[in-house]
Scaffold this active site. Structure first.
Site, PDB file in Angstrom:
ATOM      1  N   ARG A   1      -9.507   0.233 -20.552  1.00  0.00           N
ATOM      2  CA  ARG A   1      -8.207  -0.348 -20.913  1.00  0.00           C
ATOM      3  C   ARG A   1      -7.143  -0.007 -19.875  1.00  0.00           C
ATOM      4  NH1 ARG A   1      -6.894   1.887 -26.417  1.00  0.00           N
ATOM      5  NH2 ARG A   1      -8.069   3.605 -25.529  1.00  0.00           N
TER       6      ARG A   1
ATOM      7  N   ASN B   1      -9.362  -1.896 -27.657  1.00  0.00           N
ATOM      8  CA  ASN B   1     -10.728  -1.606 -28.086  1.00  0.00           C
ATOM      9  C   ASN B   1     -10.986  -2.307 -29.406  1.00  0.00           C
ATOM     10  OD1 ASN B   1     -11.394   0.071 -25.953  1.00  0.00           O
ATOM     11  ND2 ASN B   1     -10.869   1.943 -27.037  1.00  0.00           N
TER      12      ASN B   1
END
Length: 99
Positions: free
Chosen positions: A20, A38
């Site tokens: 990320r 996520n």
């Protein structure tokens, strides 16, 4: 060039490897807006918005990801009706909570 929006899901070893953060850094570098998060199934989901060439480049980069990741698949998803509204005001690219 026209702006486009793409929503993708990245599968493989993509959580716990900085995916990320890497995605956010790369998107900002390319001038792409959007978000990354996520998912509980172990995948990572992202929305990219911006010039078509920059968005295509971002999706291509996600096929490799950061060094510690192992990407098995990158799947294009239909852009959800509210997906663009999830881009936080004042932020060009952000990390959203897990879903």
């Amino acid at each position: 060039m026209d702006d486009v929006v793409r929503q993708i899901v990245i599968r493989g070893r993509v959580q716990g490897v900085g995916f990320r953060y890497w995605t956010m850094r790369e998107a900002i570098r390319l001038g792409v807006a959007g978000w990354v998060r996520n998912r509980r199934d172990g995948s990572v989901e992202a929305l990219f918005a911006g010039p078509a060439d920059a968005v295509a480049d971002m999706v291509a980069r996600c096929r490799n990801g950061p060094g510690a990741a192992r990407v098995d698949a990158v799947e294009d998803q239909p852009v959800a009706a509210n997906a663009e509204k999830m881009i936080r005001p004042g932020e060009r690219f952000s990390q959203l909570p897990t879903v």
